[in-house]
Design a protein around this motif. Structure first.
Motif, PDB file in Angstrom:
ATOM      1  N   LEU A 199      -5.895  -0.303  -1.180  1.00  0.00           N
ATOM      2  CA  LEU A 199      -5.108  -1.205  -2.028  1.00  0.00           C
ATOM      3  C   LEU A 199      -5.934  -2.390  -2.506  1.00  0.00           C
ATOM      4  O   LEU A 199      -5.739  -2.878  -3.620  1.00  0.00           O
ATOM      5  CB  LEU A 199      -3.854  -1.677  -1.292  1.00  0.00           C
ATOM      6  CG  LEU A 199      -2.827  -0.590  -0.990  1.00  0.00           C
ATOM      7  CD1 LEU A 199      -1.639  -1.173  -0.237  1.00  0.00           C
ATOM      8  CD2 LEU A 199      -2.374   0.131  -2.245  1.00  0.00           C
ATOM      9  N   THR A 200      -6.871  -2.841  -1.688  1.00  0.00           N
ATOM     10  CA  THR A 200      -7.771  -3.919  -2.105  1.00  0.00           C
ATOM     11  C   THR A 200      -8.604  -3.474  -3.304  1.00  0.00           C
ATOM     12  O   THR A 200      -8.756  -4.207  -4.278  1.00  0.00           O
ATOM     13  CB  THR A 200      -8.688  -4.338  -0.936  1.00  0.00           C
ATOM     14  OG1 THR A 200      -7.862  -4.802   0.136  1.00  0.00           O
ATOM     15  CG2 THR A 200      -9.650  -5.429  -1.343  1.00  0.00           C
ATOM     16  N   VAL A 201      -9.124  -2.253  -3.244  1.00  0.00           N
ATOM     17  CA  VAL A 201      -9.911  -1.702  -4.352  1.00  0.00           C
ATOM     18  C   VAL A 201      -9.035  -1.559  -5.596  1.00  0.00           C
ATOM     19  O   VAL A 201      -9.421  -1.961  -6.703  1.00  0.00           O
ATOM     20  CB  VAL A 201     -10.526  -0.334  -3.961  1.00  0.00           C
ATOM     21  CG1 VAL A 201     -11.164   0.343  -5.163  1.00  0.00           C
ATOM     22  CG2 VAL A 201     -11.524  -0.503  -2.835  1.00  0.00           C
ATOM     23  N   ILE A 202      -7.832  -1.006  -5.431  1.00  0.00           N
ATOM     24  CA  ILE A 202      -6.927  -0.766  -6.560  1.00  0.00           C
ATOM     25  C   ILE A 202      -6.497  -2.079  -7.204  1.00  0.00           C
ATOM     26  O   ILE A 202      -6.407  -2.176  -8.428  1.00  0.00           O
ATOM     27  CB  ILE A 202      -5.710   0.062  -6.093  1.00  0.00           C
ATOM     28  CG1 ILE A 202      -6.164   1.487  -5.719  1.00  0.00           C
ATOM     29  CG2 ILE A 202      -4.623   0.097  -7.156  1.00  0.00           C
ATOM     30  CD1 ILE A 202      -5.137   2.275  -4.918  1.00  0.00           C
ATOM     31  N   ALA A 203      -6.237  -3.105  -6.385  1.00  0.00           N
ATOM     32  CA  ALA A 203      -5.810  -4.406  -6.930  1.00  0.00           C
ATOM     33  C   ALA A 203      -6.921  -5.054  -7.748  1.00  0.00           C
ATOM     34  O   ALA A 203      -6.658  -5.769  -8.711  1.00  0.00           O
ATOM     35  CB  ALA A 203      -5.381  -5.337  -5.795  1.00  0.00           C
ATOM     36  N   ARG A 204      -8.170  -4.785  -7.376  1.00  0.00           N
ATOM     37  CA  ARG A 204      -9.305  -5.314  -8.147  1.00  0.00           C
ATOM     38  C   ARG A 204      -9.518  -4.534  -9.431  1.00  0.00           C
ATOM     39  O   ARG A 204      -9.837  -5.104 -10.468  1.00  0.00           O
ATOM     40  CB  ARG A 204     -10.585  -5.256  -7.311  1.00  0.00           C
ATOM     41  CG  ARG A 204     -10.977  -6.595  -6.734  1.00  0.00           C
ATOM     42  CD  ARG A 204     -12.256  -6.470  -6.001  1.00  0.00           C
ATOM     43  NE  ARG A 204     -11.886  -5.697  -4.816  1.00  0.00           N
ATOM     44  CZ  ARG A 204     -12.689  -5.196  -3.929  1.00  0.00           C
ATOM     45  NH1 ARG A 204     -13.953  -5.335  -4.041  1.00  0.00           N
ATOM     46  NH2 ARG A 204     -12.262  -4.526  -2.901  1.00  0.00           N
ATOM     47  N   GLU A 205      -9.385  -3.203  -9.334  1.00  0.00           N
ATOM     48  CA  GLU A 205      -9.672  -2.339 -10.480  1.00  0.00           C
ATOM     49  C   GLU A 205      -8.737  -1.142 -10.475  1.00  0.00           C
ATOM     50  O   GLU A 205      -9.019  -0.123  -9.833  1.00  0.00           O
ATOM     51  CB  GLU A 205     -11.130  -1.863 -10.429  1.00  0.00           C
ATOM     52  CG  GLU A 205     -11.518  -0.929 -11.543  1.00  0.00           C
ATOM     53  CD  GLU A 205     -11.131  -1.457 -12.918  1.00  0.00           C
ATOM     54  OE1 GLU A 205     -10.351  -0.782 -13.607  1.00  0.00           O
ATOM     55  OE2 GLU A 205     -11.586  -2.546 -13.298  1.00  0.00           O
ATOM     56  N   PRO A 206      -7.601  -1.248 -11.181  1.00  0.00           N
ATOM     57  CA  PRO A 206      -6.629  -0.154 -11.166  1.00  0.00           C
ATOM     58  C   PRO A 206      -7.189   1.188 -11.618  1.00  0.00           C
ATOM     59  O   PRO A 206      -6.721   2.231 -11.179  1.00  0.00           O
ATOM     60  CB  PRO A 206      -5.536  -0.642 -12.119  1.00  0.00           C
ATOM     61  CG  PRO A 206      -5.648  -2.119 -12.089  1.00  0.00           C
ATOM     62  CD  PRO A 206      -7.109  -2.404 -11.913  1.00  0.00           C
ATOM     63  N   ALA A 207      -8.189   1.195 -12.475  1.00  0.00           N
ATOM     64  CA  ALA A 207      -8.760   2.460 -12.951  1.00  0.00           C
ATOM     65  C   ALA A 207      -9.725   3.076 -11.943  1.00  0.00           C
ATOM     66  O   ALA A 207     -10.399   4.051 -12.257  1.00  0.00           O
ATOM     67  CB  ALA A 207      -9.455   2.248 -14.290  1.00  0.00           C
ATOM     68  N   ALA A 208      -9.759   2.555 -10.707  1.00  0.00           N
ATOM     69  CA  ALA A 208     -10.626   3.118  -9.669  1.00  0.00           C
ATOM     70  C   ALA A 208     -10.180   4.514  -9.268  1.00  0.00           C
ATOM     71  O   ALA A 208     -10.976   5.317  -8.796  1.00  0.00           O
ATOM     72  CB  ALA A 208     -10.648   2.201  -8.443  1.00  0.00           C
ATOM     73  N   GLY A 209      -8.917   4.822  -9.471  1.00  0.00           N
ATOM     74  CA  GLY A 209      -8.396   6.136  -9.100  1.00  0.00           C
ATOM     75  C   GLY A 209      -8.654   7.186 -10.157  1.00  0.00           C
ATOM     76  O   GLY A 209      -9.277   6.928 -11.189  1.00  0.00           O
TER      77      GLY A 209
END
Length: 94
Positions: free
Chosen positions: A31-41
């Motif tokens: 969630l930390t990664v996603i909150a920084r960059e939503p297109a990480a997924g």
């Protein structure tokens, strides 16, 4: 750097409650990664704009054959909504 607003849908809250503490730690990191960059997924095609649906999969451990997948939507200007978390068996390359 500002983080993207992030909220959980009811199914995600219930699924989070069913995870072990180790799995929850992996989810918090994801969630930390996603909150920084939503297109990480990985984008799920066919979602209706302006929202985009993604999955983000991360191993439970460096040598694990299992992972946790976070399913979420991102709407620019509105934030991220976590739809669900699930354990995801995956194939580990030798």
């Amino acid at each position: 750097m500002s983080e993207i607003p992030l909220e959980e849908a009811e199914p995600a809250k219930k699924a989070y409650g069913d995870l072990t503490e180790g799995e929850r730690e992996v989810v918090r990191e994801a969630l930390t990664v996603i909150a920084r960059e939503p297109a990480a997924g990985r984008e799920i095609p066919g979602w209706r704009p302006p929202s985009v649906e993604y999955t983000y999969t991360t191993p439970l451990a460096h040598d694990s054959a299992e992972a946790i997948t976070v399913v979420y939507t991102h709407t620019p200007g509105m934030g991220v909504t976590v739809v669900y978390y699930f354990r995801d068996p995956q194939v580990v390359d030798p």
